[in-house]
Design an enzyme around this catalytic site. Structure first.
Site, PDB file in Angstrom:
ATOM      1  CB  SER A  27      66.878  80.100  57.742  1.00 51.02           C
ATOM      2  OG  SER A  27      66.372  78.821  57.431  1.00 51.02           O
ATOM      3  CG  HIS A 108      54.725  83.371  59.543  1.00 55.51           C
ATOM      4  ND1 HIS A 108      53.659  82.514  59.740  1.00 55.51           N
ATOM      5  CD2 HIS A 108      54.971  83.929  60.766  1.00 55.51           C
ATOM      6  CE1 HIS A 108      53.290  82.560  61.012  1.00 55.51           C
ATOM      7  NE2 HIS A 108      54.055  83.405  61.648  1.00 55.51           N
ATOM      8  CG  ASP A 191      53.761  78.747  61.890  1.00 53.50           C
ATOM      9  OD1 ASP A 191      54.369  77.791  61.380  1.00 53.50           O
ATOM     10  OD2 ASP A 191      54.333  79.695  62.450  1.00 53.50           O
TER      11      ASP A 191
END
Length: 343
Positions: A27, A108, A191
């Site tokens: 993605s 991340h 997150d």
């Protein structure tokens, strides 16, 4: 207040002349690689041997290498694989090919925050994290816009890690919308908490419980589906566009009164206390430890829970009702959106 950077704040020369390796073509990987290429950056994609994404990346006009070759060629490496796979890939393919003065990037902070990856002191460690799925990062870039990004510096060996990270964010379109400065710790902990308490865990559990409550009270499952799941999109879209106050302005007075008086009874002190416990599990690393152990052990519990979710009555009813509304899925990609992945 957070520091927010835009195109006028970016020194694009910071990444000009650098060679970038994007590891993964899922993605985020495909959007980063294509946006970088179209921004004039020298980019190559690193994939495992036999990956089904090799042909996709080549067809898109990108250079493809093995992971080790891509890292060895580049001086900026972006890690865009699944969290639970990243540590092993780093140890085997990335670490032996990192040179002093180079930079390793993440989208991340999971592996850095919880010590699963420990880069050498001689390299920059940066984060550029778009706040949207890869297809949106790509689409908005092509349209001349961008998705807001987070930027963080964990290690500034070169003394110019922030300008480099901002230039990278700019090259994938982020500076068109705004780049917000944070830290690896803040991004990772917020997150994970957001996913568990609201975006995924909290929302799905609330929808399922509300659906079950109506059906057990004798209401038709189809009606319960529309009230507890289908119409959720309307409310979320209103909040996304106008905030909570804007949503409340747009719904009926009856709905707003029910919101204001009954919402706090759903999210009560017991729920808030559980949120605190969930946040503590994120902060102390116990969630990360649990998830890594689950993944390394074959994911038996994960797969069991996932299968149970697939078999929930709200899914069975929803599938039938969505077949009556083909416009919902028209033009939608079937790719599962993740934080990374090599496809």
């Amino acid at each position: 207040m957070a520091n927010i950077y835009y195109e006028s704040d970016v020194d694009r020369s910071a990444i000009a002349g650098r060679k970038v390796a994007v590891l993964g073509y899922g993605s985020q990987g495909h959007s980063h690689a294509l946006n970088l290429k179209e921004s004039g950056i020298d980019v190559r994609v690193g994939l495992r041997e036999g990956s089904s994404s090799v042909a996709k990346a080549q067809e898109a006009g990108l250079e493809v290498r093995s992971i080790a070759e891509a890292v060895a060629e580049a001086d900026v490496t972006m890690m865009l694989m699944p969290d639970t796979e990243m540590g092993a890939i780093y140890t085997e393919h990335v670490e032996p090919n990192l040179q002093p003065g180079e930079a390793i990037f993440f989208a991340h902070g999971f592996n850095i925050r919880f010590g699963l990856i420990s880069p050498p002191d001689s390299v920059d460690v940066c984060m550029v994290a778009p706040k949207g799925p890869g297809h949106l990062v790509r689409r908005t870039y092509v349209e001349g816009g961008g998705v807001p990004c987070l930027v963080a510096i964990e290690q500034d060996a070169s003394g110019s890690a922030l300008p480099l990270a901002l230039a990278y964010a700019d090259a994938i379109g982020g500076a068109r919308a705004g780049v917000i400065e944070t830290t690896f710790t803040e991004e990772t902990e917020t997150d994970l908490f957001g996913e568990q308490a609201v975006l995924c865990g909290g929302t799905t559990a609330l929808v399922q419980a509300a659906f079950e409550t109506l059906v057990e009270a004798g209401y038709q499952p189809e009606i319960a589906y529309f009230e507890c799941l289908h119409e959720l999109k309307l409310i979320v879209d209103l909040m996304y566009e106008e905030g909570i106050a804007g949503m409340r302005y747009s719904v009926s007075d009856t709905a707003e009164y029910g919101d204001l008086t009954r919402g706090p009874r759903i999210v009560n002190d017991a729920v808030r206390a559980e949120m605190q416990r969930i946040l503590a599990e994120v902060q102390d690393g116990s969630f990360a430890e649990e998830w890594v152990a689950e993944s390394r052990g074959g994911r038996a519990n994960f797969l069991r829970l996932e299968a149970a979710g697939h078999d929930h009555p709200v899914e069975i009813v929803g599938k039938e009702l969505r077949a009556m509304m083909p416009w919902i899925s028209a033009g939608k990609a079937s790719v599962k959106e993740t934080s990374g992945g090599q496809g």
